[in-house]
Design an enzyme around this catalytic site. Sequence first.
Site, PDB file in Angstrom:
ATOM      1  CD  GLU A 286       1.603  -5.620   8.013  1.00 49.41           C
ATOM      2  OE1 GLU A 286       1.568  -7.096   7.931  1.00 49.41           O
ATOM      3  OE2 GLU A 286       2.383  -4.938   7.673  1.00 49.41           O
TER       4      GLU A 286
ATOM      5  CG  HIS B  65      -0.050  -0.019   2.336  1.00 50.05           C
ATOM      6  ND1 HIS B  65       0.460   1.137   2.966  1.00 50.05           N
ATOM      7  CD2 HIS B  65       0.151  -1.072   3.441  1.00 50.05           C
ATOM      8  CE1 HIS B  65       1.076   0.918   4.185  1.00 50.05           C
ATOM      9  NE2 HIS B  65       0.870  -0.517   4.347  1.00 50.05           N
TER      10      HIS B  65
END
Length: 204
Positions: A88, A14
């Site tokens: 994550e 990202h």
Amino acid sequence: MTADTTGRLCFVRHGQTFANINKVWHGQTDTELTEEGHEQARRLGAYFPRYLHADVIYTSPLQRARITAEAIARTFKLEVNFDPRLMEMDLGDWEGKTFAELIEAGNIVQKLIDDPDFATPNGESQNIVKQRIVTAVDEISAKHPNENVIIVAHGVTISIAFAHYIDDDTKLWPKYGKSNTAFSEICLQTKQLLSFNKIDHLKE
């Protein structure tokens, strides 16, 4: 590498977040992209057709990954598929701590690297992350055998996946550190990285 080759699997980290700047661990904390992070995502979306034609995009639902994925999806006029297994590593009670604080508290990050079963309170271990990310990637790859797949996820999660597939040892995940919006291509059949940490779109 030609853009019309099929059956390719590409991972994207990202865009930049405030946590990245402040060196804070925001695993599953839904942190925002910075203005620079939005620009990185925009540039990546504009650049991607030069690298490959995307057929399908999967992303972590956390907004930093979602917004990055949407920038690529707009280029190819694709829907974005969400998979929470791509999120994550969750640090549980230690979410939001700076890396300096984690070191002072007993070198938490090093323990997460050295011991695959170590987890912070209410957090995840390396093995737990490996189980969910590898299961997700294997399922996604099997579902789209002749399509070019893009997976947008997070630094540690992608690194653990790479260490599993390439080295068969997830303790080696730190060697796969990546820049924000960097993309990397892996071949699951040959266990090879075909490209790694490419940021051509940020150099233009």
